[in-house]
Enzyme design. Structure first.
Site, PDB file in Angstrom:
ATOM      1  N   GLU A   1      -8.120   5.590 -11.682  1.00 43.10           N
ATOM      2  CA  GLU A   1      -9.000   4.942 -12.666  1.00 43.10           C
ATOM      3  C   GLU A   1     -10.297   5.745 -12.733  1.00 43.10           C
ATOM      4  O   GLU A   1     -10.903   6.027 -11.696  1.00 43.10           O
ATOM      5  CB  GLU A   1      -9.305   3.504 -12.253  1.00 43.10           C
ATOM      6  CG  GLU A   1     -10.210   2.777 -13.244  1.00 43.10           C
ATOM      7  CD  GLU A   1     -10.634   1.400 -12.752  1.00 43.10           C
ATOM      8  OE1 GLU A   1     -11.322   0.692 -13.516  1.00 43.10           O
ATOM      9  OE2 GLU A   1     -10.305   1.049 -11.610  1.00 43.10           O
TER      10      GLU A   1
ATOM     11  N   ARG B   1      -2.043   3.271   3.292  1.00 40.37           N
ATOM     12  CA  ARG B   1      -3.376   3.634   2.831  1.00 40.37           C
ATOM     13  C   ARG B   1      -4.109   4.390   3.944  1.00 40.37           C
ATOM     14  O   ARG B   1      -3.948   4.087   5.130  1.00 40.37           O
ATOM     15  CB  ARG B   1      -4.156   2.372   2.468  1.00 40.37           C
ATOM     16  CG  ARG B   1      -5.608   2.643   2.089  1.00 40.37           C
ATOM     17  CD  ARG B   1      -6.297   1.393   1.601  1.00 40.37           C
ATOM     18  NE  ARG B   1      -7.720   1.621   1.398  1.00 40.37           N
ATOM     19  CZ  ARG B   1      -8.514   0.812   0.718  1.00 40.37           C
ATOM     20  NH1 ARG B   1      -8.012  -0.276   0.174  1.00 40.37           N
ATOM     21  NH2 ARG B   1      -9.783   1.073   0.580  1.00 40.37           N
TER      22      ARG B   1
ATOM     23  N   LYS C   1     -14.394   1.770  -4.309  1.00 37.86           N
ATOM     24  CA  LYS C   1     -15.323   2.370  -5.282  1.00 37.86           C
ATOM     25  C   LYS C   1     -16.460   1.414  -5.623  1.00 37.86           C
ATOM     26  O   LYS C   1     -17.577   1.849  -5.888  1.00 37.86           O
ATOM     27  CB  LYS C   1     -14.555   2.786  -6.537  1.00 37.86           C
ATOM     28  CG  LYS C   1     -13.750   4.057  -6.340  1.00 37.86           C
ATOM     29  CD  LYS C   1     -13.153   4.567  -7.632  1.00 37.86           C
ATOM     30  CE  LYS C   1     -11.974   3.753  -8.065  1.00 37.86           C
ATOM     31  NZ  LYS C   1     -11.264   4.352  -9.216  1.00 37.86           N
TER      32      LYS C   1
END
Length: 729
Positions: A228, A448, A458
């Site tokens: 993104e 992860r 973020k």
């Protein structure tokens, strides 16, 4: 050249390496038992020992990278050559197999990206183990090791067949030819990419792929990396990007870059540009760049189709109430609205009316499903913020949960890699694709990447930027690609670190020390050495018999690496040394002045507070440097010295691991940057931004601001070296 050895202990690795490198050897098993193998050179000189001989063969070979393409790879090769004898120890044989098998999970070769003498050393050690290795090779216990072993055997069958029959026949070694047919074929020339070191061109005949990706077919795998554009690429994204590339290369497929730009509130063209920059830095080779926003018309058509089929409905329930109803499994009062009513409200949403802005589009899945992600998730929301690419054309935007399965299917993605934190949403992904009428896209999960004392959200990183806790997204304290590269991390170290984690699904909290230790192994063999003295409290050492007229010597910047270049060093009778060194010196103590020789300190001057202010001594160049306790770095007093600012960094938070419900602002580290003024030798005025150096006895540094004018200091960022770092409380 003539290779002499005892008949009962031939140097297998050296003989095999010479065969593959097409180096002619006159082989003579003429030495008595127990004698080390000897290589007689054409000059009459001799080399002794199997490891020494294979290294020599590697050095003189014309094969690219046979003894490494740089100092780091050569050091890796040396490690593997030294490790190979472990296979000859009966008690350690299987442990060694397991160790190398795990390493080869994400590596084609043992060192670098082409065959080297490291591979030959380990290959011959296994082949020489005879029936013990053969029995393991026929099992499925060490698939990566067997794949690697068989690949070398098949590719170099012509060279190794004669070698095997001559030296290995009595050990029960079976030829590999029979195993070839079971392995998928790869082309003879595979381009594995690229400048920054993910992979390089390699040659292979046969290669076995582990069945890590479900239903994967060689040549037909298509993957996507879909960030993104709401921030810069960080360590977590890097793992996803590199694993996508790894599997694409492994299965001779392709990767596309897709920007998941569905939230105009957070996204910008700046982030797109910097994500592309970071992707290039990682060496990711992609076949295309796409944007989810390119598919907005088709996604809206799909939404309307699902409404007409009764698989989606418009809901005006307030958000908090909707969340509670989903938790409790309570159906919305809007769930059974008619198709006509839903279509009318959908049009209100599209035009952004007051009525439409109060609504969202939800999928009609299963409100009773134990997996709450299937309880009628939101597909579309209204948003009047202009989009960074297409402006104010749309008033509605799809959620990630809705657009991702759609675009994956439309773009022909075969396997969607996602971190295991999304595991509960996998059923939702498949259900939405089924409702849309698409084929199934396989999901492959990986763990992860979590680092100690590090935030990868973020949203949280943005808080640090907006509140002035860091300079920007490329701040060296940030876990972004640009941040850690600015700190002094070589991208090769990051790639190696991430690929060593593999595609495991186990959740791990990783230490930064391991990453920086890998980095040190890369920079230490090649980075130039310089000298600096801390400005505060520095002490003048006067040599009464030193040269009154300064003179200059040209010295190498790295004594073991000529490529680092040379520097001019000034010698005089007035030398600056660090206060810590001056304080440690005793009267009449003999010390070593690095790159000069010994001196004896005859006088120590102090002020009324006992602070050392000056030292007086005499040279004793004939003294033994081995007998002195203190080895001092020093700078000759003069106008040519340059001003330095040495910058050290600490973690942004003081807690090793943040709990899910914990507020990160409560553990923000109040002091994460410290600066120290210093003086550096004159050659440092030639440093460029990005140069990595070692300040002798102080550590590694990256030049962030080079010399612009004498009044402005050179700014050097300290690079961690892998030793345990303590966080300030």
């Amino acid at each position: 050249m003539e290779l002499q050895f005892a008949a009962d202990s031939p140097p297998l690795q050296a003989i095999a390496a010479a065969k593959i490198a097409t180096i002619s050897l006159n082989v003579k098993p003429s030495l008595p038992s127990g004698s080390p193998p000897t290589l007689l050179l054409e000059t009459g000189k001799r080399l002794y020992g199997a490891n020494v001989i294979i290294r020599y063969i590697g050095r003189i070979s014309s094969l690219p990278g046979f003894y490494g393409r740089d100092a780091y790879q050569t050091s890796q090769i040396d490690e593997w050559i030294d490790y190979a004898p472990t296979f000859s120890s009966g008690s350690e044989f299987e442990g060694a197999c397991s160790f190398v098998d795990e390493y080869l999970l994400l590596n084609t070769f043992l060192a670098g990206f082409s065959l080297s003498v490291a591979d030959i050393a380990v290959w011959t050690a296994l082949a020489g183990a005879g029936l013990r290795w053969e029995s393991l090779r026929k099992s499925n216990k060490y698939q990566n090791l067997v794949r690697w072993f068989n690949s070398i055997s098949a590719e170099y069958d012509a060279q190794l067949s004669e070698f095997s029959s001559t030296y290995l026949g009595k050990r029960g070694f079976a030829k590999v030819a029979a195993s070839k047919s079971k392995e998928p074929q790869a082309s003879n020339s595979r381009s594995n990419a690229v400048e920054n070191g993910v992979h390089a061109t390699e040659t292979a005949g046969t290669r076995a792929f582990e069945v890590d990706l479900p239903d994967a077919e060689v040549g037909k795998v298509k993957l996507r990396f879909a960030p993104e554009p709401s921030g810069y690429l960080h360590l977590g994204h890097s793992k996803a990007a590199l694993l996508n590339q790894y599997f694409a290369e492994r299965y001779k497929g392709q990767v596309i870059i897709r920007f998941d730009d569905t939230n105009p509130d957070k996204e910008s063209s700046e982030f797109v540009d910097n994500l592309l920059k970071d992707i290039e830095t990682l060496g990711i080779k992609y076949s295309a760049i796409t944007y989810t926003s390119d598919y907005f018309p088709q996604i809206m058509e799909m939404a309307e189709k699902l409404i007409q089929e009764g698989k989606a409905y418009v809901d005006d329930t307030p958000r908090e109430k909707m969340q509670q109803e989903r938790m409790d499994g309570i159906e919305s009062r809007c769930r059974n609205n008619s198709v006509e009513e839903n279509l009318n409200l959908w049009k209100e949403m599209i035009t952004g009316t007051e009525r439409g802005l109060a609504c969202c589009l939800r999928g009609k899945l299963d409100m009773q499903d134990p997996n709450k992600s299937l309880r009628d998730p939101v597909y579309y929301r209204c948003n009047l913020t202009p989009h960074h690419r297409i402006g104010a054309k749309y008033k509605v935007y799809p959620t990630y949960d809705f657009c991702c399965p759609f675009v994956d299917a439309v773009e022909g993605i075969t396997h969607a890699l996602r971190s295991s934190e999304y595991h509960d949403r996998n059923d939702q992904y498949y259900r939405i694709q089924t409702d849309m009428g698409f084929r199934k896209v396989h999901i492959y999960e990986f763990s992860r990447l979590n680092m100690v004392y590090t935030l990868l959200s973020k949203r949280k990183l943005l808080w640090f930027v907006q509140n002035g806790k860091v300079e920007s997204w490329d701040d060296p304290r940030f876990p972004t690609v640009q941040g850690i590269v600015r700190r002094g991390l070589k991208i090769e170290a990051l790639i190696q670190f991430i690929l060593e984690q593999g595609a495991s699904k186990n959740l791990n909290l990783m230490e930064w020390d391991k990453l920086w230790a890998i980095n040190k192994k890369i920079i230490d063999p090649v980075c130039p050495r310089h000298t600096a003295v801390i400005e505060e409290g520095r002490v003048l050492l006067i040599l009464t018999d030193g040269p009154k007229d300064p003179f200059v010597r040209i010295l190498p910047k790295h004594k073991k690496y000529e490529g680092a270049g040379e520097k001019a060093v000034t010698y005089s009778n007035r030398l600056w040394i660090d206060y810590a060194d001056a304080e440690a010196i005793s009267m009449n103590e003999e010390v070593t002045l690095k790159d000069w020789g010994n001196a004896i300190v005859k006088e120590i001057k102090k002020d009324e507070n006992g602070i050392v202010t000056q030292l007086v001594g005499v040279l004793h160049l004939e003294g033994s440097v081995k007998k002195t306790k203190l080895k001092l770095t020093w700078l000759s007093d003069g106008n040519e010295l340059v001003r330095l600012t040495l910058v050290d960094f600490d973690y942004l938070i003081t807690k090793k691991k943040l709990e899910e419900d914990e507020d990160f602002t409560d553990v923000v580290n109040p002091c994460t940057r410290t600066e120290t003024s210093a003086l550096g030798e004159s050659d440092m005025r030639n440093l460029k931004r990005g140069d990595v150096i070692q300040l002798e006895r102080k550590g590694y540094y990256r030049c962030d601001v080079p010399l612009i004018r004498p009044s402005k200091p050179i700014v050097l960022f300290a690079i961690p070296d892998g030793k345990q770092q303590t966080v300030a409380k």
